[in-house]
Design a protein around this motif. Structure first.
Motif, mmCIF file in Angstrom:
data_model
loop_
_atom_site.group_PDB
_atom_site.id
_atom_site.type_symbol
_atom_site.label_atom_id
_atom_site.label_comp_id
_atom_site.label_asym_id
_atom_site.label_seq_id
_atom_site.Cartn_x
_atom_site.Cartn_y
_atom_site.Cartn_z
ATOM 1 N N ARG A 248 0.818 -1.292 0.022
ATOM 2 C CA ARG A 248 -0.078 0.051 0.072
ATOM 3 C C ARG A 248 0.803 1.172 -0.007
ATOM 4 N N SER A 249 2.016 1.120 0.748
ATOM 5 C CA SER A 249 2.963 2.372 0.660
ATOM 6 C C SER A 249 3.547 2.610 -0.562
ATOM 7 N N ASP A 250 4.044 1.434 -1.228
ATOM 8 C CA ASP A 250 4.469 1.754 -2.868
ATOM 9 C C ASP A 250 3.369 2.005 -3.518
ATOM 10 N N TRP A 251 2.216 1.735 -3.485
ATOM 11 C CA TRP A 251 1.029 2.234 -4.529
ATOM 12 C C TRP A 251 1.009 3.763 -4.492
ATOM 13 N N ARG A 252 1.016 4.089 -2.949
ATOM 14 C CA ARG A 252 0.570 5.635 -2.617
ATOM 15 C C ARG A 252 1.758 6.346 -3.121
ATOM 16 N N ALA A 253 3.160 5.974 -2.910
ATOM 17 C CA ALA A 253 4.407 6.518 -3.372
ATOM 18 C C ALA A 253 4.395 6.721 -4.988
ATOM 19 N N ALA A 254 3.551 5.849 -5.628
ATOM 20 C CA ALA A 254 3.671 5.817 -7.077
ATOM 21 C C ALA A 254 2.536 6.801 -7.895
ATOM 22 N N GLU A 255 1.685 7.125 -6.822
ATOM 23 C CA GLU A 255 0.501 8.042 -7.378
ATOM 24 C C GLU A 255 1.240 9.485 -7.681
#
Length: 83
Positions: free
Chosen positions: A76-83
């Motif tokens: 989830r942290s990776d996904w948010r960082a990619a946004e």
């Protein structure tokens, strides 16, 4: 080989089947055949997945709840960082 099965259904269900079949330009028999085939296929897939999971458990191929939660949080942290 094709077999025929008689299934009792409520009048409202039959009306819905008739309308669904008509809107697709097929017979009620075709609609029911597709529904039954999809159900049987899904059940086979579920039963196979459960058997595989039981084999994994028996062989010790498992992860703790804590490990899974930590991995999901990292994703989830990776996904948010990619946004």
């Amino acid at each position: 080989m094709t077999v025929h099965v008689t299934v009792p259904v409520d009048e409202a269900v039959k009306a819905d089947l008739d309308a669904w079949a008509e809107s697709r330009g097929v017979s009620v028999g075709t609609v029911l055949s597709q529904i039954v085939e999809a159900f049987v296929t899904e059940r086979r897939e579920i039963e196979a997945a459960v058997a595989e999971a039981r084999a994994d458990i028996a062989a010790g191929r498992v992860h703790s709840h804590e490990h899974v939660v930590a991995r999901l949080k990292a994703r989830r942290s990776d996904w948010r960082a990619a946004e």
